[in-house]
Design an enzyme around this catalytic site. Structure first.
Site, PDB file in Angstrom:
ATOM      1  CD  GLU A   1      -2.794   5.321   6.900  1.00 35.08           C
ATOM      2  OE1 GLU A   1      -2.782   5.363   5.657  1.00 35.08           O
ATOM      3  OE2 GLU A   1      -1.878   4.794   7.571  1.00 35.08           O
TER       4      GLU A   1
ATOM      5  CD  GLU B   1      -3.188  -2.518   7.385  1.00 35.22           C
ATOM      6  OE1 GLU B   1      -2.083  -2.714   6.893  1.00 35.22           O
ATOM      7  OE2 GLU B   1      -3.854  -1.500   7.165  1.00 35.22           O
TER       8      GLU B   1
ATOM      9  CE  LYS C   1      -0.109   3.091   4.812  1.00 35.74           C
ATOM     10  NZ  LYS C   1       0.002   3.176   6.254  1.00 35.74           N
TER      11      LYS C   1
ATOM     12  CB  SER D   1       5.525  -2.156  11.935  1.00 33.32           C
ATOM     13  OG  SER D   1       5.226  -0.791  12.190  1.00 33.32           O
TER      14      SER D   1
ATOM     15  CG  HIS E   1      -5.677   1.845   5.378  1.00 34.02           C
ATOM     16  ND1 HIS E   1      -5.224   2.742   6.313  1.00 34.02           N
ATOM     17  CD2 HIS E   1      -4.670   0.962   5.182  1.00 34.02           C
ATOM     18  CE1 HIS E   1      -3.986   2.408   6.664  1.00 34.02           C
ATOM     19  NE2 HIS E   1      -3.632   1.333   5.982  1.00 34.02           N
TER      20      HIS E   1
ATOM     21  CG  ASN F   1      -1.739   1.227   1.397  1.00 33.72           C
ATOM     22  OD1 ASN F   1      -1.790   2.061   0.495  1.00 33.72           O
ATOM     23  ND2 ASN F   1      -2.407   1.365   2.536  1.00 33.72           N
TER      24      ASN F   1
ATOM     25  N   GLY G   1       2.976   2.084  10.819  1.00 36.27           N
ATOM     26  CA  GLY G   1       3.974   3.148  10.690  1.00 36.27           C
ATOM     27  C   GLY G   1       4.742   3.439  11.970  1.00 36.27           C
TER      28      GLY G   1
HETATM   29  P1  13P Z   1       3.267   0.219   7.615  1.00 37.42           P
HETATM   30  O1  13P Z   1       3.746  -1.071   6.979  1.00 37.42           O
HETATM   31  O2  13P Z   1       4.028   1.410   7.111  1.00 37.42           O
HETATM   32  O3  13P Z   1       3.212   0.108   9.089  1.00 37.42           O
HETATM   33  O4  13P Z   1       1.769   0.457   7.116  1.00 37.42           O
HETATM   34  C1  13P Z   1       0.861  -0.576   7.191  1.00 37.42           C
HETATM   35  C2  13P Z   1      -0.360  -0.192   6.458  1.00 37.42           C
HETATM   36  O5  13P Z   1      -1.084   0.709   6.847  1.00 37.42           O
HETATM   37  C3  13P Z   1      -0.657  -0.915   5.211  1.00 37.42           C
HETATM   38  O6  13P Z   1      -1.945  -0.652   4.770  1.00 37.42           O
END
Ligand code: 13P
Length: 251
Positions: free
Chosen positions: A101, A169, A14, A214, A99, A12, A175
């Site tokens: 976010e 997740e 983003k 992560s 997601h 992803n 992150g």
């Molecule tokens: P990270 O791998 O950067 O922690 O992000 C995970 C994520 O949100 C994938 O959709």
């Protein structure tokens, strides 16, 4: 990894990536075609602006492309939104919905996410439905209840008749460089599997459950070998071809 489910590793990106980032996709394609064939389905979810170019570029090496969100409607007066059919038209095969976010930044509800997953299926896309608890919810002992309620609300009925992917997740792992313990990942994935079987019967055994948060070259082998972890949804580590390739190769 559950033997009967073909593993999948999705990146992803983003809100990262312009046409120049397609060089990273080329580098990944080179790695994938020069070594042993990957055991996992490899998906890249770039920003919508480069979905079409990424799909064209990824095809020869078997990399498939996904969107990061879609609208619930097929078309209409929704400025700035993208319909699932548009992603499919651009060459996408998957789409991430719900997601964290988008749940937090755009106030998306389970009901909207379920409608997005239905729209995705209707357009011939395979949804990757994200769920996961906050740190406060985990500390309060509510992680399973939160995940159960997100599963019940965001996964459409009849999901078992289509390719639907769940991505667990934990929000506090996204992150941050932190991950749950292997035991906690195993426990949550087993819990999700049980919920899917309770709802969809035997077909719930073949719904893919990805882990995200992560996931890195350093921990991929360990995490991806946990039972009921059928692949990963990778953020930061998917931006660099060499890191992402190491994760893919860990399957
Ligand atoms: P990270 O791998 O950067 O922690 O992000 C995970 C994520 O949100 C994938 O959709």
């Amino acid at each position: 990894m559950t033997a009967t489910i073909s593993p999948l590793i999705a990146g992803n990106w983003k809100m990262n990536g312009t046409r120049a980032s397609l060089d990273e996709l080329s580098a990944l394609a080179g790695m994938l075609t020069s070594g042993a064939a990957p055991r996992a389905i490899v998906v890249i979810c770039p920003p919508a602006t480069i979905v079409a170019a990424a799909a064209r570029q990824g095809a020869p090496s078997g990399i498939v492309v996904g969107g990061q969100d879609c609208h619930v409607e097929v078309s209409g007066a929704y400025t700035g939104d993208i319909a699932a059919g548009m992603l499919a038209d651009a060459g996408a095969q998957y789409v991430i919905v719900g997601h964290s976010e988008r749940r937090s930044g755009h106030g998306e509800t389970d009901e909207q996410i379920r409608m997005k997953a239905i729209a995705a299926i209707g357009a011939g896309l395979k949804p990757i439905i994200c769920i996961g608890e906050t740190e406060a919810q985990r500390e309060a002992g509510d992680a399973e209840a939160v995940v159960a309620s997100q599963l019940a609300g965001s996964v459409p009925d009849a999901a078992e008749n289509h390719e639907v992917n769940i991505a667990y997740e934990p929000i506090w792992a996204i992150g941050t460089g932190r991950t749950p313990s292997n035991e906690d990942i195993a426990a949550m994935h087993a819990f999700i599997r049980q919920k899917l079987v309770d709802r969809f019967g035997e077909k719930g055994l073949s719904i893919r459950i990805l882990y995200g948060g992560s996931l890195k070259p350093q921990n991929a082998r360990e995490i991806l070998s946990i039972e009921n972890v059928n692949g990963g949804l990778v953020g930061g580590a998917s931006l660099l071809a060499s890191d992402f390739y190491t994760i893919i190769s860990a399957v």
